[in-house]
Design a protein around this motif. Structure first.
Motif, PDB file in Angstrom:
ATOM      1  N   GLN A  90       0.282  15.143  82.791  1.00  0.00           N
ATOM      2  CA  GLN A  90       1.115  16.245  82.335  1.00  0.00           C
ATOM      3  C   GLN A  90       0.304  17.543  82.346  1.00  0.00           C
ATOM      4  O   GLN A  90      -0.713  17.651  81.651  1.00  0.00           O
ATOM      5  N   VAL A  91       0.781  18.518  83.132  1.00  0.00           N
ATOM      6  CA  VAL A  91       0.068  19.780  83.298  1.00  0.00           C
ATOM      7  C   VAL A  91       0.688  20.837  82.385  1.00  0.00           C
ATOM      8  O   VAL A  91       1.905  21.050  82.412  1.00  0.00           O
ATOM      9  N   LYS A  92      -0.154  21.480  81.589  1.00  0.00           N
ATOM     10  CA  LYS A  92       0.305  22.536  80.688  1.00  0.00           C
ATOM     11  C   LYS A  92       0.942  23.656  81.502  1.00  0.00           C
ATOM     12  O   LYS A  92       0.346  24.172  82.445  1.00  0.00           O
ATOM     13  N   THR A  93       2.183  24.040  81.135  1.00  0.00           N
ATOM     14  CA  THR A  93       2.951  25.005  81.917  1.00  0.00           C
ATOM     15  C   THR A  93       3.717  25.950  81.000  1.00  0.00           C
ATOM     16  O   THR A  93       4.282  25.526  79.990  1.00  0.00           O
ATOM     17  N   VAL A  94       3.738  27.231  81.367  1.00  0.00           N
ATOM     18  CA  VAL A  94       4.577  28.227  80.691  1.00  0.00           C
ATOM     19  C   VAL A  94       5.341  28.983  81.774  1.00  0.00           C
ATOM     20  O   VAL A  94       4.744  29.507  82.712  1.00  0.00           O
ATOM     21  N   ILE A  95       6.670  29.034  81.649  1.00  0.00           N
ATOM     22  CA  ILE A  95       7.502  29.735  82.619  1.00  0.00           C
ATOM     23  C   ILE A  95       8.322  30.782  81.876  1.00  0.00           C
ATOM     24  O   ILE A  95       9.035  30.462  80.909  1.00  0.00           O
ATOM     25  N   ASN A  96       8.231  32.025  82.283  1.00  0.00           N
ATOM     26  CA  ASN A  96       8.984  33.120  81.682  1.00  0.00           C
ATOM     27  C   ASN A  96      10.135  33.509  82.605  1.00  0.00           C
ATOM     28  O   ASN A  96       9.918  33.904  83.751  1.00  0.00           O
ATOM     29  N   VAL A  97      11.352  33.366  82.094  1.00  0.00           N
ATOM     30  CA  VAL A  97      12.554  33.700  82.873  1.00  0.00           C
ATOM     31  C   VAL A  97      13.328  34.764  82.090  1.00  0.00           C
ATOM     32  O   VAL A  97      14.276  34.460  81.359  1.00  0.00           O
ATOM     33  N   PRO A  98      12.926  36.032  82.175  1.00  0.00           N
ATOM     34  CA  PRO A  98      13.486  37.081  81.310  1.00  0.00           C
ATOM     35  C   PRO A  98      14.978  37.294  81.459  1.00  0.00           C
ATOM     36  O   PRO A  98      15.626  37.843  80.555  1.00  0.00           O
ATOM     37  N   ASN A  99      15.561  36.873  82.612  1.00  0.00           N
ATOM     38  CA  ASN A  99      16.993  37.100  82.851  1.00  0.00           C
ATOM     39  C   ASN A  99      17.750  35.784  83.049  1.00  0.00           C
ATOM     40  O   ASN A  99      18.718  35.739  83.798  1.00  0.00           O
ATOM     41  N   TYR A 100      17.266  34.708  82.412  1.00  0.00           N
ATOM     42  CA  TYR A 100      17.888  33.393  82.586  1.00  0.00           C
ATOM     43  C   TYR A 100      19.409  33.475  82.381  1.00  0.00           C
ATOM     44  O   TYR A 100      19.874  34.149  81.458  1.00  0.00           O
ATOM     45  N   PRO A 101      20.223  32.831  83.285  1.00  0.00           N
ATOM     46  CA  PRO A 101      19.817  31.871  84.329  1.00  0.00           C
ATOM     47  C   PRO A 101      19.408  32.499  85.665  1.00  0.00           C
ATOM     48  O   PRO A 101      19.021  31.778  86.569  1.00  0.00           O
ATOM     49  N   GLN A 102      19.539  33.836  85.783  1.00  0.00           N
ATOM     50  CA  GLN A 102      19.049  34.471  87.000  1.00  0.00           C
ATOM     51  C   GLN A 102      17.531  34.372  87.054  1.00  0.00           C
ATOM     52  O   GLN A 102      16.859  34.446  86.025  1.00  0.00           O
ATOM     53  N   MET A 103      16.978  34.244  88.245  1.00  0.00           N
ATOM     54  CA  MET A 103      15.556  33.958  88.395  1.00  0.00           C
ATOM     55  C   MET A 103      14.726  35.173  88.800  1.00  0.00           C
ATOM     56  O   MET A 103      13.544  35.028  89.104  1.00  0.00           O
ATOM     57  N   ASN A 104      15.334  36.344  88.826  1.00  0.00           N
ATOM     58  CA  ASN A 104      14.543  37.527  89.178  1.00  0.00           C
ATOM     59  C   ASN A 104      13.505  37.808  88.092  1.00  0.00           C
ATOM     60  O   ASN A 104      13.745  37.601  86.904  1.00  0.00           O
ATOM     61  N   ASN A 105      12.340  38.243  88.540  1.00  0.00           N
ATOM     62  CA  ASN A 105      11.202  38.572  87.656  1.00  0.00           C
ATOM     63  C   ASN A 105      10.614  37.343  86.959  1.00  0.00           C
ATOM     64  O   ASN A 105       9.969  37.469  85.908  1.00  0.00           O
ATOM     65  N   VAL A 106      10.823  36.152  87.505  1.00  0.00           N
ATOM     66  CA  VAL A 106      10.241  34.953  86.919  1.00  0.00           C
ATOM     67  C   VAL A 106       8.717  34.990  87.076  1.00  0.00           C
ATOM     68  O   VAL A 106       8.193  35.428  88.098  1.00  0.00           O
ATOM     69  N   THR A 107       8.024  34.568  86.035  1.00  0.00           N
ATOM     70  CA  THR A 107       6.556  34.462  86.084  1.00  0.00           C
ATOM     71  C   THR A 107       6.170  33.120  85.482  1.00  0.00           C
ATOM     72  O   THR A 107       6.969  32.476  84.797  1.00  0.00           O
ATOM     73  N   TRP A 108       4.917  32.698  85.738  1.00  0.00           N
ATOM     74  CA  TRP A 108       4.477  31.408  85.208  1.00  0.00           C
ATOM     75  C   TRP A 108       2.990  31.439  84.893  1.00  0.00           C
ATOM     76  O   TRP A 108       2.242  32.277  85.406  1.00  0.00           O
ATOM     77  N   GLU A 109       2.600  30.516  84.029  1.00  0.00           N
ATOM     78  CA  GLU A 109       1.198  30.381  83.643  1.00  0.00           C
ATOM     79  C   GLU A 109       0.803  28.916  83.786  1.00  0.00           C
ATOM     80  O   GLU A 109       1.465  28.041  83.224  1.00  0.00           O
ATOM     81  N   LEU A 110      -0.267  28.676  84.542  1.00  0.00           N
ATOM     82  CA  LEU A 110      -0.786  27.325  84.761  1.00  0.00           C
ATOM     83  C   LEU A 110      -2.292  27.335  84.525  1.00  0.00           C
ATOM     84  O   LEU A 110      -2.900  28.413  84.451  1.00  0.00           O
ATOM     85  N   PRO A 111      -2.921  26.165  84.397  1.00  0.00           N
ATOM     86  CA  PRO A 111      -4.384  26.140  84.299  1.00  0.00           C
ATOM     87  C   PRO A 111      -4.995  26.912  85.477  1.00  0.00           C
ATOM     88  O   PRO A 111      -4.481  26.822  86.609  1.00  0.00           O
ATOM     89  N   PRO A 112      -6.055  27.685  85.263  1.00  0.00           N
ATOM     90  CA  PRO A 112      -6.613  28.566  86.293  1.00  0.00           C
ATOM     91  C   PRO A 112      -6.896  27.886  87.626  1.00  0.00           C
ATOM     92  O   PRO A 112      -6.609  28.445  88.685  1.00  0.00           O
ATOM     93  N   HIS A 113      -7.446  26.660  87.611  1.00  0.00           N
ATOM     94  CA  HIS A 113      -7.794  26.021  88.880  1.00  0.00           C
ATOM     95  C   HIS A 113      -6.541  25.627  89.668  1.00  0.00           C
ATOM     96  O   HIS A 113      -6.556  25.591  90.898  1.00  0.00           O
ATOM     97  N   ILE A 114      -5.437  25.352  88.958  1.00  0.00           N
ATOM     98  CA  ILE A 114      -4.189  25.040  89.655  1.00  0.00           C
ATOM     99  C   ILE A 114      -3.565  26.316  90.214  1.00  0.00           C
ATOM    100  O   ILE A 114      -3.019  26.340  91.318  1.00  0.00           O
ATOM    101  N   GLU A 115      -3.640  27.386  89.443  1.00  0.00           N
ATOM    102  CA  GLU A 115      -3.163  28.691  89.947  1.00  0.00           C
ATOM    103  C   GLU A 115      -3.860  29.032  91.259  1.00  0.00           C
ATOM    104  O   GLU A 115      -3.234  29.508  92.218  1.00  0.00           O
TER     105      GLU A 115
END
Length: 391
Positions: A36-61
């Motif tokens: 299980q990989v630690k994940t953060v997904i920001n969807v400011p206009n959910y359910p629309q996906m514009n401006n989506v950003t994400w955070e993953l462990p640095p080596h996976i990024e």
């Protein structure tokens, strides 16, 4: 689109990824290559996906840096998650580096978590998930009541034999309410009862708000919704401590007078006489109206009004022993009418303990001692009457 069904489908497919902030933030873990990989997904206009950003462990990024454009072009969150999972999986297959910063759970636990989320979605009613611990050992629930008060309840979660046991570990409710909720073992019944109890407590909180607006609440210094007592200033040498039943605010509360022995005795006698004259506590009147009637009080004073009167008389509002501002308010205990000295009870008790001048009072509850200021007779309670004082 039915948001609730869409969210439920996502939770079933990705049970360790939890929505917060109105589905604008999804935080938790993605199952990749049995980890299980630690994940953060920001969807400011959910359910629309514009401006989506994400955070993953640095080596996976770093491993998926070249695929960012493809991820950003996803039309739905489901599509995004599938693309992200496949991208990470393919890149890590070709990498000699092991997945770091991950947590491994067995399949049974994942199924339990998935079922928990399904059950929560069905029984939350008007409550909503504020936050879930990344190890699923706790969950923070939010509820906005009909008077627009926001409430947060945190539950600890314990998974045993495919069943979830929960316990309240933080809240803003009176202990009487927590006792009732603690006897419920079904999540469905718990959230239903939680909403019912919170709505039933609104009159209590409104009553407390009125007391805080129209009187000087000496204790608690900063009242919380969970507090069921209020200590109200009546005079420099007198206050009244009220302990309420939050589910029955019209009934007579527990009443205790605090201050100098003479003022306490006078107030207690006046209160008892008033109850006899007016045939008891009137459930149709407010708390303040009952106190005004029974104690023959024309008007309660706020802290600001008391300070103005003290300044006009040239009287210090500080404790004459420590001169330090505490949540415990200094009180006049001296029987000398010309003496205006105020003391923290905790300071007085420490003073008499070190000076060895204390003596027996008219009863076991009081000490008969000389006033540190004028040396006239002073009676003070043997034990502190508030929760605050010097450490």
């Amino acid at each position: 689109m039915n948001f609730r069904l869409d969210v439920l489908a996502l939770l079933c497919e990705y049970p360790l990824l939890i929505p917060t902030n109105g589905y604008k933030k999804w935080e938790g873990f993605l199952s990749i290559n049995d980890c299980q990989v630690k994940t953060v997904i920001n969807v400011p206009n959910y359910p629309q996906m514009n401006n989506v950003t994400w955070e993953l462990p640095p080596h996976i990024e770093k491993e998926i840096a070249n695929q960012k454009e493809g991820l950003s072009n996803s039309n739905t969150l489901t599509e995004f998650l599938k693309t992200l999972t496949n991208t990470i999986s393919e890149n890590l297959k070709n990498s000699t580096r092991k997945i770091e910063n991950v947590t491994c759970w067995n399949e049974q636990n994942i199924l339990i978590y998935k079922q928990l989320l399904i059950d929560l979605d069905k029984c939350l009613n008007l409550c909503h998930i504020e936050e879930i611990g990344e190890d699923f050992t706790w969950i923070k629930i939010g509820y906005r009541d009909s008077h627009c008060y926001n409430h947060n309840i945190t539950l600890s979660l314990n998974f045993k034999e495919q069943k979830v046991k929960f316990k309240i570990i933080s809240h803003d409710l009176p202990i009487d309410a927590v006792t009732v909720l603690s006897e419920i073992f079904s999540l469905d019944q718990f959230f239903s009862k939680l909403e019912e109890i919170i709505e039933s407590l609104i009159p209590f909180w409104n009553m407390c708000k009125e007391l805080e607006e129209k009187t000087w609440i000496m204790d608690p210094a900063t009242p919380k919704r969970s507090d069921t007592h209020r200590r109200i200033y009546l005079a420099e040498d007198l206050s009244v401590l009220l302990k309420f039943n939050p589910f029955n605010i019209t009934s007579l509360p527990e009443v205790k007078f605090l201050g100098s022995v003479n003022s306490v005795n006078n107030a207690r006698n006046k209160f008892q006489n008033g109850l006899e004259i007016y045939d008891g506590w009137d459930n149709d009147l407010t708390v303040l109206e009952n106190l005004e009637r029974l104690l023959d009080i024309q008007k309660f004073l706020s802290k600001e009004q008391v300070e103005i009167e003290r300044n006009a008389l040239g009287v210090s509002s500080d404790c004459l022993i420590c001169y330090i501002t505490l949540s415990e308010q200094p009180v006049k205990y001296c029987l000398n009418e010309k003496c205006s000295a105020l003391f923290h009870l905790s300071c007085l008790l420490r003073w008499f303990e070190t000076s060895q001048t204390s003596g027996a009072g008219p009863n076991y509850d009081y000490l008969r001692v000389p006033c540190p200021c004028c040396e006239n007779i002073l009676y003070c309670p043997r034990m502190p009457t508030t929760s605050s004082g010097h450490k």
